[in-house]
Design an enzyme around this catalytic site. Structure first.
Site, PDB file in Angstrom:
ATOM      1  N   ASP A 258       0.814  -1.228   0.000  1.00 41.65           N
ATOM      2  CA  ASP A 258       0.000   0.000   0.000  1.00 41.65           C
ATOM      3  C   ASP A 258       0.841   1.268   0.000  1.00 41.65           C
ATOM      4  O   ASP A 258       0.311   2.369  -0.006  1.00 41.65           O
ATOM      5  CB  ASP A 258      -0.950  -0.001   1.209  1.00 41.65           C
ATOM      6  CG  ASP A 258      -0.215  -0.067   2.539  1.00 41.65           C
ATOM      7  OD1 ASP A 258       0.911  -0.647   2.581  1.00 41.65           O
ATOM      8  OD2 ASP A 258      -0.737   0.450   3.540  1.00 41.65           O
TER       9      ASP A 258
ATOM     10  N   ASP B 201       7.710  11.932   9.200  1.00 41.20           N
ATOM     11  CA  ASP B 201       7.613  10.484   9.284  1.00 41.20           C
ATOM     12  C   ASP B 201       8.814   9.833   8.600  1.00 41.20           C
ATOM     13  O   ASP B 201       9.140  10.159   7.455  1.00 41.20           O
ATOM     14  CB  ASP B 201       6.313  10.078   8.567  1.00 41.20           C
ATOM     15  CG  ASP B 201       5.957   8.619   8.786  1.00 41.20           C
ATOM     16  OD1 ASP B 201       5.552   8.285   9.914  1.00 41.20           O
ATOM     17  OD2 ASP B 201       6.079   7.830   7.821  1.00 41.20           O
ATOM     18  N   ASN B 202       9.484   8.928   9.313  1.00 43.12           N
ATOM     19  CA  ASN B 202      10.579   8.128   8.725  1.00 43.12           C
ATOM     20  C   ASN B 202      11.586   8.933   7.901  1.00 43.12           C
ATOM     21  O   ASN B 202      11.863   8.573   6.747  1.00 43.12           O
ATOM     22  CB  ASN B 202       9.977   7.050   7.812  1.00 43.12           C
ATOM     23  CG  ASN B 202       9.591   5.812   8.598  1.00 43.12           C
ATOM     24  OD1 ASN B 202      10.079   5.598   9.712  1.00 43.12           O
ATOM     25  ND2 ASN B 202       8.714   5.009   8.034  1.00 43.12           N
TER      26      ASN B 202
ATOM     27  N   LYS C 233      -4.397   3.341  13.874  1.00 48.25           N
ATOM     28  CA  LYS C 233      -3.781   3.501  12.554  1.00 48.25           C
ATOM     29  C   LYS C 233      -4.682   2.929  11.467  1.00 48.25           C
ATOM     30  O   LYS C 233      -4.630   3.359  10.322  1.00 48.25           O
ATOM     31  CB  LYS C 233      -2.411   2.800  12.512  1.00 48.25           C
ATOM     32  CG  LYS C 233      -1.360   3.478  13.357  1.00 48.25           C
ATOM     33  CD  LYS C 233       0.057   3.004  13.029  1.00 48.25           C
ATOM     34  CE  LYS C 233       0.303   1.581  13.524  1.00 48.25           C
ATOM     35  NZ  LYS C 233       1.720   1.180  13.354  1.00 48.25           N
TER      36      LYS C 233
ATOM     37  N   GLU D  70      10.925  11.804  13.160  1.00 43.19           N
ATOM     38  CA  GLU D  70      10.472  10.510  13.674  1.00 43.19           C
ATOM     39  C   GLU D  70      11.337   9.405  13.078  1.00 43.19           C
ATOM     40  O   GLU D  70      10.963   8.744  12.126  1.00 43.19           O
ATOM     41  CB  GLU D  70       8.990  10.277  13.330  1.00 43.19           C
ATOM     42  CG  GLU D  70       8.415   9.019  13.979  1.00 43.19           C
ATOM     43  CD  GLU D  70       8.218   7.857  13.002  1.00 43.19           C
ATOM     44  OE1 GLU D  70       8.628   7.982  11.839  1.00 43.19           O
ATOM     45  OE2 GLU D  70       7.645   6.846  13.431  1.00 43.19           O
TER      46      GLU D  70
END
Lengths: 659, 659
Positions: free
Chosen positions: A353, A389-390, A531, A418
């Site tokens: 995804d 994020d990441n 989530k 993060e």
């Protein structure tokens, strides 16, 4: 010699002063140090020269990358180590460097006094002094120049009376005027200028609340909206938070969407993961229609501001398969030999995804400009805090460029990295410009782990570039301690985060409701994780921690000591389950001593050793410790004091030490 | 970002690999590290990238400043730290750097095996592997290219049998060929190249004897000559020295000449200080006529060589008032306002017999070229070792230039820095190119002082650039310990110097004859110092230490462990007067344990703790320790062993540990 610097030209023939081991400096000046407005920069350096001349040295600093220098004189500390400090008063990129020179006047002055005091004939030395003074006349301006001319003339005509000569040479007017107009033609300038990223105060002191807007509905099974979030603001503000962080608010992909508990093949009404960004409704600049409109979002921001809350958005630079980028910019994605787009992998795990962006694509420039436009778009909507994020899966050079751009144009913008990965990678991201960073706090549970880790973060040069933000939980992390320790464990972790970290955050309402069920034994994932699904939280449960959280955050606001990390100091306690540490505000105006029972099951007691001189207090007698959690007051003495903590009553003391 | 590196251009867009914290490196590569031929350079660095790709890294090194790179692959040690080593085999300036890249083949290989082992469909991954292999065909040469072409074809046609695919991917031919031809187009090269100053072995291991040639006469009151020195060579060689260092041999000034014991107004026949260089007979390129001719000096050098002795000269860049430079180059000297030349001063002390050179003169270029010509003159006469007098009173940049010139043209030349000043200044001189340096050894007499100092010199990064040369005495330094400790004190200091220092020296015959009378109480100057007068030594005195010195130096030659400083390790002894330390040759082939009684008056005893694993020995049973001074042998056990040392017999053991 570095090989490249080896040519004859590069070795300045006049270089006599060495300036080295400059602190603070990150990787030899390659990256900026960080400060917030009102903080100081204490600059230290080894400075010395050949021979026996007297040195003078200046720290030069500027509140911009191109502006004129201001100067402050350095003082010799010991063993050729010099020091000076200045305050950074405005947001933006400052810089500093050092310059030093052998001061011919000061050298003459020292030697002259020694010789005159030894009764030697100083007639020629007086002439030398007069020559030096006349040279200063040329450099001085206005009345100073005139005065120096008079002083030079007087000096040249001094009779051979050593006592009078000494008095004349030591005349404060003479010394201060000569110091003001030194001969700096042969000064050595340190070859590097270091940058200082000066942020607003929230970069240093912030209290975060993470929440899924879609779970904010007051009706069961209805998708929450920004308007629902507005209704929740008073409660969040009452808990004392100042940053309200939302997971991505963008349209969520439908292709390969994940269902409840990360299962494939969801029913059509399942909402999917907010981090699977992009669908036919739009991408990173769009809003998931079920949350509301851009106007709703702006209204939410304004309402939040009236409650002292700043909205932080999530920057997750990745795409769902139906993100518009996939069709519009196929060149930004990696293709497999069969023509399909490469999805995210961590073999043997596969994330069909999520399509990562290819930062090494032919159109890398176009991609990064687009990503910058995403950030600027939200900045233009009023956002000034981003949780990223990441970031460790994108090139460091990309972040250094992007954050550099934003810091230049909107220097009040803050970025939280993060990255839960290897320590050096996390540090490199912080160096590349992130304002704050997630940490390993969630996995540091014992006294030894906490002591070692926070000593490294707060008491080593790491602190010059890495600002920790402590999270007891996140939607990805429900650690074993919380899973097994019950409500006392949540309290322990809350208090540790809020007192060890000038910045900390919780993911709620899971946190205040002590949600501790993992998806399965041995996993850190939540069961029925938000989530992948909407949750309806019973926020008014009597066992909610919200009142304690409010108290904790009030204590943080009222006590300057807790608003910075640099003063952290651990104190001995003779019990491995008890940890004690203090933070001290500048000039010891505010001292907070925290003692925590790390054992969520049993009462623990022990003797802690407190020496007031560690806080800069000169005190032999008893002092009061005031527990800000319970309002209890105790009289303590220098040395060993007894503590006993029952986790089912209150697993910690937060003492204000009162003198 | 360093401010200067902040422009967009400087942030390479493809930079994904970070290379940092490179060791060894002196001041971030500003100065060279030092080695001798046959030694290794162990290079370590933090190397990592964003994401999860597999890295490969190479140390690149070259035996010259311009030659082609050789490469050796680095291995991951732990926590993103990588390592590789290479040997430097020839004298000269080498250099090294690092390059690293995300290896697309290795990344594919790791992920492919994981997926195939998990039973996933790897049909597309096989195609990716075949693509990578075909790309390597283009890079490979000759038969390798042909073989890779075959392997690519085989891979592309593998049927969907995971087990066979794994076997094929793991085929050693395939992996090694692919490793040999990686895609390095996006490699990150570390931005610095560090230099390595590779010297001949004597830079690391040398044994110096300092002697005043003018005191070598065999007849009382006759000025010694180079021919007299020749007669002394067998005796010096028999003591086991390999460097014979002379104070300046140049004409000595007459103006302001100093007499016996540094008094003014000498009689006409007093010889003056050799450091007051220059008279009408000549300057730094001339020889004091009473010593002999240049031909005599060359004869002496040749004779010395046949005894394994190399002559070292003194470079003292300063002038007596009657040095020819003073008239020929008045611009090289500083003038006072009354027109007189500025003499040397350390107020209130004055040295009217010495004129310093002014390195900031208008003709600074002319001066430094002249000084270089002095060095080259003596190099052309065969000299390859110089002891440099007071280098800390000349600019560091001058030394960096001068020593750089000599190292380029005569890389076998060695320079010993005689600077007894502040530690950072001494280190800066070493960084600037000096081969060896005098140390504070003469003032380190207690166990604690010795342990701390030699740990700093031998076990910290200081050792990359600073090579200590230990002198128990010099013509300027007769320390209190020697003044008061009698003959045992001289033995103690000899053994400490010779075992703690791979390079050491003595000033004789004062040392072997235990000359210990200071010019006055509280002074470190010798009474009747040879600096100001000719001495006639009774060299055959029965209490001379020459036999012990010969034994000591033989032990040094026979034991590799004593020929380097880097393996120095201190061992506990339960007596503050006893010090124990070891040195170990590579692969533990030679282990020397020295135990010294620092108390020159009384017998001291205690238990020392020796753990064989500290020497890399895997051994639980007893072992033999063989005292190389007395030839006694003892059986010791792992752990505590008893030692007792009587200073009047022998204040030390030098044990060879035999397995």
């Amino acid at each position: 010699m570095a090989v490249t610097a080896q040519s004859e030209k590069s070795i300045s023939r006049l270089r006599r002063v060495v300036i080295e081991n400059v602190e603070p400096e990150v990787d030899g000046g390659r990256f900026p140090i960080k400060r917030t407005t009102g903080e100081s920069v204490v600059v230290r350096a080894d400075i010395y020269a050949d021979g026996h001349g007297v040195l003078r040295a200046m720290v030069r600093y500027s509140p911009s990358l191109t502006g004129a220098w201001r100067e402050i004189e350095m003082k010799l500390v010991e063993n050729d180590r010099w020091e000076a400090q200045f305050e950074v008063s405005s947001v933006g990129t400052w810089r500093y460097t050092i310059t030093a020179w052998l001061d011919s006047f000061r050298t003459w002055h020292r030697d002259f006094i020694k010789k005159a005091e030894a009764g030697q004939n100083v007639a020629v030395d007086i002439l030398t002094g007069a020559d030096l003074t006349r040279a200063a006349v040329e450099r001085a301006i206005g009345a100073d120049s005139q005065r120096l001319f008079e002083l030079a003339t007087e000096l040249a005509h001094l009779p051979g009376d050593n006592q009078r000569a000494i008095e004349r040479a030591n005349h404060p007017d003479f010394v201060s005027l000569m110091d003001r107009y030194p001969d700096r033609r042969a000064a050595t300038s340190y070859e590097k200028e270091s940058a200082i990223l000066v942020d607003r105060e929230r970069a240093r002191f912030s209290t975060w609340y993470e929440m899924f807007p879609r779970s904010c509905s007051t009706e069961l099974n209805r998708h929450g909206t920004f308007r629902d979030c507005i209704a929740r603001l008073p409660e969040i503000a009452a808990m004392g938070f100042d940053v309200l962080y939302f997971p991505p608010i963008h349209p969520i992909g439908r292709i390969e969407r994940k269902g409840k508990n990360n299962t494939p093949n969801p029913t059509p009404d399942e909402p999917g993961s907010p981090w699977a960004i992009g669908s036919k409704e739009g991408g990173h600049k769009a809003i998931q229609p079920q949350l509301g409109t851009l106007a709703d979002f702006k209204e939410l921001q304004q309402q939040a501001a009236t409650h002292g809350l700043e909205i932080a958005l999530d920057l997750a630079f990745q795409c769902a398969p139906d993100h518009p980028y996939v069709n519009e910019h196929p060149e930004w994605f990696l293709r497999r030999p069969d023509g399909s787009v490469q999805y995210a992998e961590n073999p043997p795990k596969q994330y069909q995804d999520i399509y990562p962006l290819n930062f090494e694509s032919e159109d890398a420039d176009g991609l990064r400009e687009e990503l910058r436009s995403v950030v600027y778009y939200w900045i233009k909507q009023g956002i000034r805090i981003f949780r990223v994020d990441n970031p460790h899966t994108k090139p460091f050079a990309f972040w250094e460029w992007l954050l550099g751009e934003v810091h230049r144009d909107y220097p009040e913008t803050l970025f939280l990295a993060e990255a839960f990965t290897r320590p050096k990678v996390m540090y490199q991201l912080a160096k590349s410009g992130f304002t704050q960073s997630y940490t390993y706090f969630a996995w540091k549970n014992t006294k030894r782990e906490l002591t070692e880790y926070f000593t490294e973060l707060d008491q080593t040069p790491v602190r010059e570039f890495f600002r920790p933000n402590l999270w007891p939980n996140t939607p990805d992390i429900l650690n074993e301690y919380l899973q097994n320790g019950g409500r006392p464990a949540f309290i322990v972790r809350l208090i540790l985060a809020a007192t060890l970290g000038a910045s900390y955050g919780i993911y709620g309402p899971a946190f205040e409701l002590c949600e501790n069920r993992p998806v399965r034994q041995g996993s850190e994932e939540y069961l029925d994780s938000e989530k992948y699904q909407i949750r309806s939280w019973q926020r008014d449960r009597p066992d909610s921690l919200k009142d304690l959280i409010a108290r904790m955050n009030a204590i943080r606001r009222e006590n300057l000591a807790l608003q910075s990390d640099w003063s952290l100091r651990f104190h001995p306690v003779e019990n491995e389950q008890l940890i004690a540490y203090s933070k001290t505000a500048k000039d010891a105006s505010n001292i907070i001593l925290t003692v925590v029972n790390l054992d969520p099951r049993y009462t623990q007691s022990g003797w802690t050793e407190i020496l007031p001189e560690q806080f800069g207090l000169d005190m032999q007698g008893p002092f009061e410790v005031h527990d800000l959690l319970t309002d209890a007051k105790y009289t303590w003495r220098r040395g060993r004091n007894y503590v006993e903590l029952n986790p089912w009553k209150m697993p910690a003391h937060i003492f204000r030490i009162r003198v």
